[in-house]
Design a protein around this motif. Structure first.
Motif, short mmCIF file in Angstrom:
data_model
loop_
_atom_site.label_atom_id
_atom_site.label_comp_id
_atom_site.label_asym_id
_atom_site.label_seq_id
_atom_site.Cartn_x
_atom_site.Cartn_y
_atom_site.Cartn_z
N LEU A 48 0.87 -1.23 -0.05
CA LEU A 48 0.10 -0.16 -0.28
C LEU A 48 0.88 1.10 -0.01
O LEU A 48 0.63 2.15 -0.69
N ALA A 49 1.95 1.20 0.95
CA ALA A 49 2.49 2.45 0.98
C ALA A 49 3.41 2.73 -0.36
O ALA A 49 3.63 3.83 -0.77
N LEU A 50 4.15 1.69 -0.83
CA LEU A 50 4.73 1.76 -2.00
C LEU A 50 3.70 2.24 -3.34
O LEU A 50 4.17 3.02 -4.22
N LYS A 51 2.43 1.78 -3.17
CA LYS A 51 1.55 2.44 -4.50
C LYS A 51 1.14 3.95 -4.24
O LYS A 51 1.10 4.74 -5.09
N LEU A 52 1.43 4.57 -2.86
CA LEU A 52 1.13 5.88 -2.84
C LEU A 52 2.32 6.96 -3.00
O LEU A 52 2.21 7.98 -2.78
N ILE A 53 3.50 6.08 -2.95
CA ILE A 53 4.72 6.98 -3.42
C ILE A 53 4.95 7.10 -4.57
O ILE A 53 5.01 6.20 -5.63
N PRO A 54 5.18 8.31 -5.24
CA PRO A 54 5.61 8.64 -6.76
C PRO A 54 6.91 7.70 -7.26
O PRO A 54 7.74 7.66 -6.37
N THR A 55 6.57 7.16 -8.52
CA THR A 55 7.49 6.05 -8.85
C THR A 55 8.78 6.75 -8.96
O THR A 55 9.94 6.27 -8.58
N TYR A 56 8.97 7.98 -9.28
CA TYR A 56 10.47 8.57 -9.43
C TYR A 56 11.17 8.80 -8.16
O TYR A 56 12.17 8.60 -8.09
N ILE A 57 10.51 8.97 -7.12
CA ILE A 57 10.82 9.15 -5.78
C ILE A 57 11.47 7.67 -5.31
O ILE A 57 12.55 7.59 -4.77
N MET A 58 10.70 6.66 -5.61
CA MET A 58 11.08 5.25 -5.27
C MET A 58 12.32 4.85 -5.87
O MET A 58 13.29 4.45 -5.51
N GLU A 59 12.52 5.15 -7.03
CA GLU A 59 13.65 5.05 -8.02
C GLU A 59 14.88 5.63 -7.44
O GLU A 59 15.93 5.06 -7.54
N GLU A 60 14.82 6.82 -7.15
CA GLU A 60 15.76 7.60 -6.60
C GLU A 60 16.36 6.89 -5.23
O GLU A 60 17.60 6.89 -4.85
N ASN A 61 15.45 6.62 -4.40
CA ASN A 61 15.90 6.17 -3.27
C ASN A 61 16.01 4.38 -3.22
O ASN A 61 16.55 3.84 -2.14
N ARG A 62 16.01 3.72 -4.21
CA ARG A 62 16.25 2.37 -4.50
C ARG A 62 17.64 1.95 -4.29
O ARG A 62 18.06 1.12 -3.50
N GLU A 63 18.49 2.91 -4.75
CA GLU A 63 20.13 2.60 -4.52
C GLU A 63 20.40 2.88 -2.94
O GLU A 63 21.34 2.15 -2.62
N LYS A 64 20.01 4.14 -2.61
CA LYS A 64 20.34 4.32 -0.98
C LYS A 64 19.91 3.12 -0.39
O LYS A 64 20.42 2.72 0.80
N ALA A 65 18.57 2.54 -0.62
CA ALA A 65 18.07 1.50 0.19
C ALA A 65 18.67 0.34 0.23
O ALA A 65 18.95 -0.47 1.10
N GLU A 66 19.26 -0.01 -1.00
CA GLU A 66 20.20 -1.18 -1.09
C GLU A 66 21.46 -1.04 -0.27
O GLU A 66 21.95 -2.00 0.49
N GLU A 67 21.90 0.19 0.00
CA GLU A 67 23.33 0.28 0.72
C GLU A 67 22.49 -0.01 2.15
O GLU A 67 23.49 -0.45 2.90
N ILE A 68 21.78 0.72 2.58
CA ILE A 68 21.34 0.57 3.85
C ILE A 68 21.02 -1.04 4.46
O ILE A 68 21.31 -1.45 5.30
N ARG A 69 20.24 -1.73 3.23
CA ARG A 69 20.06 -2.98 3.62
C ARG A 69 21.19 -3.97 3.75
O ARG A 69 21.23 -5.00 4.76
N LYS A 70 22.12 -3.71 3.05
CA LYS A 70 23.46 -4.12 3.27
C LYS A 70 23.93 -4.04 4.45
O LYS A 70 24.82 -4.96 5.30
#
Length: 132
Positions: free
Chosen positions: A77-99
């Motif tokens: 639900l939360a992912l559907k509410l967030i604009p796609t371009y913002i999710m794409e910008e944060n995807r790389e940062k998120a991968e680093e945090i997850r590691k």
């Protein structure tokens, strides 16, 4: 055989959604995200990062309900509410945090501990009233 295949697909789907929790973690801090998306993202992230579940895992069947259904639905639900371009910008940062490992939310943990203490007190008082 078909049930096992369906269960495997469901588990993989839930695992993939949980990987997106790090995107939510970054996105709820972003000023470009709408307030309602932030609200949902904050709730999902706080619960997912909490070291204590609302329904403890040792409770048969219900203990895994939040891990298999509630958390993935909240993430979706939360992912559907967030604009796609913002999710794409944060995807790389998120991968680093997850590691590097997920952060802990001790405030939510204390909140759930208080809920369980109040519930135990209420049940104890109810049982005491029944037998005395």
């Amino acid at each position: 055989m078909e049930q096992q295949n369906t269960l495997t697909k469901l588990k993989n789907y839930a695992r993939n959604l949980k990987q997106n929790i790090f995107i939510l973690y970054l996105s709820y801090k972003d000023n470009r995200v709408p307030w309602y998306a932030k609200l949902v993202a904050i709730c999902v992230v706080a619960y997912a990062f909490s070291p204590i579940d609302l329904i403890p895992d040792f409770i048969p069947v219900l203990g895994y309900l939040d891990d298999l259904i509630i958390v993935p639905l909240g993430i979706s639900l939360a992912l559907k509410l967030i604009p796609t371009y913002i999710m794409e910008e944060n995807r790389e940062k998120a991968e680093e945090i997850r590691k590097n490992g997920k952060p802990k939310n001790w405030f939510v943990a204390v909140f759930f501990i208080l809920i369980w203490i109040l519930l135990a007190f209420w049940v104890g008082k109810l049982l005491y009233g029944l037998f005395h």
